[in-house]
Motif scaffolding. Structure first.
Motif, short mmCIF file in Angstrom:
data_model
loop_
_atom_site.label_atom_id
_atom_site.label_comp_id
_atom_site.label_asym_id
_atom_site.label_seq_id
_atom_site.Cartn_x
_atom_site.Cartn_y
_atom_site.Cartn_z
N LEU A 93 11.94 -18.74 25.40
CA LEU A 93 11.36 -18.11 23.64
C LEU A 93 11.99 -19.23 22.99
CD1 LEU A 93 10.35 -15.88 22.01
CD2 LEU A 93 12.79 -15.21 22.12
N ALA A 94 12.76 -19.72 23.20
CA ALA A 94 13.38 -20.70 21.90
C ALA A 94 12.51 -21.38 22.12
CB ALA A 94 14.64 -21.28 22.32
N ASP A 95 11.49 -21.96 23.73
CA ASP A 95 11.01 -23.53 23.64
C ASP A 95 9.63 -23.16 22.57
OD1 ASP A 95 12.63 -25.05 24.67
OD2 ASP A 95 11.53 -24.77 26.57
N SER A 96 9.24 -21.37 22.20
CA SER A 96 7.40 -21.37 22.37
C SER A 96 7.96 -20.84 20.71
CB SER A 96 7.35 -20.21 22.92
OG SER A 96 7.70 -19.09 22.81
N THR A 97 8.95 -21.32 20.14
CA THR A 97 9.12 -20.46 18.74
C THR A 97 9.13 -21.39 17.82
OG1 THR A 97 10.89 -19.19 18.96
CG2 THR A 97 8.83 -18.03 19.27
N GLY A 98 10.58 -22.66 18.92
CA GLY A 98 11.09 -23.34 17.89
C GLY A 98 12.19 -23.68 17.28
N ALA A 99 13.22 -21.99 18.32
CA ALA A 99 14.38 -21.63 17.10
C ALA A 99 15.49 -22.66 18.12
CB ALA A 99 14.36 -20.02 18.23
N ASP A 100 16.28 -22.25 17.68
CA ASP A 100 17.75 -22.65 18.16
C ASP A 100 18.52 -21.80 19.30
OD1 ASP A 100 18.13 -25.39 17.16
OD2 ASP A 100 19.20 -24.50 15.33
N ILE A 101 19.37 -22.12 20.35
CA ILE A 101 20.59 -21.26 20.52
C ILE A 101 22.03 -21.22 20.10
CG2 ILE A 101 20.88 -20.59 22.61
CD1 ILE A 101 18.17 -20.93 24.12
N GLU A 102 22.31 -19.96 19.84
CA GLU A 102 23.38 -20.39 19.37
C GLU A 102 24.61 -18.71 20.55
OE1 GLU A 102 24.85 -20.75 15.45
OE2 GLU A 102 26.57 -20.16 15.94
#
Ligand code: PTJ
Length: 246
Positions: A93-102
């Motif tokens: 999901l992070a890869d497909s939306t450009g989100a960071d993971i924290e």
């Protein structure tokens, strides 16, 4: 992660495999013992929801995907249950939306933070935030207040899966848009979310990724239209109705 010997025909196979993931998470020092209780609570709601994605949850997942794609700085928050249940799904999901993971933990120890970071890296995460903890969410007395200043601290959209607490409301106070995945439509987090996704994390994350991929080329006006037409209260009511009346 190897599962126990559960026959393909077992009627509760999926549920037993999921339990095994959480148990393994505890053994690996990733998931807290309280995470086992949270899992049981979730299972009960999932059972009542028919263990499937109801239409209002699918619409919420699509809306959440649109929010993540529109965001300047989206962040996916990960606790010990999320890391054990869906590390690869979180990374996708992070890869497909450009989100960071924290990583953000209620029962925070440096040891657990590092083990979860390692576990996420093994599942393909490149940059895992949360260990600097040089920012704070105002108004929270517990460890969930500790965030990275350049992560959740400055994010405009945050995905908060699987916690019934006061953080979602505190993030909203900071002007952030929070997207919540929680099987309990009456939980504090679900009720204070801009987008409550009342679904099992294991179905919701891949569903959000599929929606994000389908919307990847959509223009901002289309994405904004999806966001604006979503009614959070109606989504919560639809889920509660399904739980109460089947
Ligand atoms: O890893 P830590 O230290 O941050 O601790 C995390 C726990 C899980 C202990 C903490 O967040 C907690 O106590 O959670 P709660 O208050 O039990 O809330 C968990 C919520 O998630 C409940 O409303 C459950 O119904 C829901 N839930 C549990 N499993 C799932 C779920 N929602 C979606 N998918 C699931 N698989």
């Amino acid at each position: 992660m190897n599962g126990p010997e559960i026959p393909e025909s077992h009627p509760r196979r999926e549920s037993l495999l999921t339990r095994h993931r959480i148990e393994t998470g505890v053994d690996l020092g990733i998931t807290s013992k309280q995470g086992l209780i949270a899992q049981g609570r979730g299972e009960a709601f999932d059972y009542l929801l028919g263990e499937r994605t109801i239409p209002s949850a699918d619409e919420a997942a699509r809306t959440a995907a649109a929010h993540l794609l529109l965001a300047d700085q989206p962040v996916l928050s990960v606790n010990g249950n999320v890391a054990a249940l869906a590390p690869g799904e979180t990374v996708r999901l992070a890869d497909s939306t450009g989100a960071d993971i924290e990583i953000n933990l209620f029962n925070r120890t440096q040891d657990r933070m590092k083990r979860i970071r390692e576990h996420l890296r093994e599942h393909g995460a490149e940059n895992v935030k949360g260990l600097s903890a040089d920012g704070r969410i105002p108004g929270l007395e517990h460890a969930r207040a500790k965030v990275d200043a350049d992560g959740i601290g400055s994010a405009d959209v945050v995905l908060v899966p699987l916690e019934d607490g006061d953080r979602a409301a505190a993030l909203a106070e900071m002007g952030k848009t929070e997207l919540v995945i929680d099987l309990n439509p009456m939980s504090r987090s679900a009720c204070s979310a801009a987008v409550p996704i009342v679904d099992n994390l294991l179905r919701a994350l891949p569903n959000m990724t599929a929606h994000a991929e389908a919307l990847a080329d959509a223009d901002p006006t289309t994405l904004e239209g999806i966001v604006e037409s979503f009614d959070a209260e109606a989504a919560l009511e639809a889920a509660e109705e399904r739980i109460r009346n089947g």
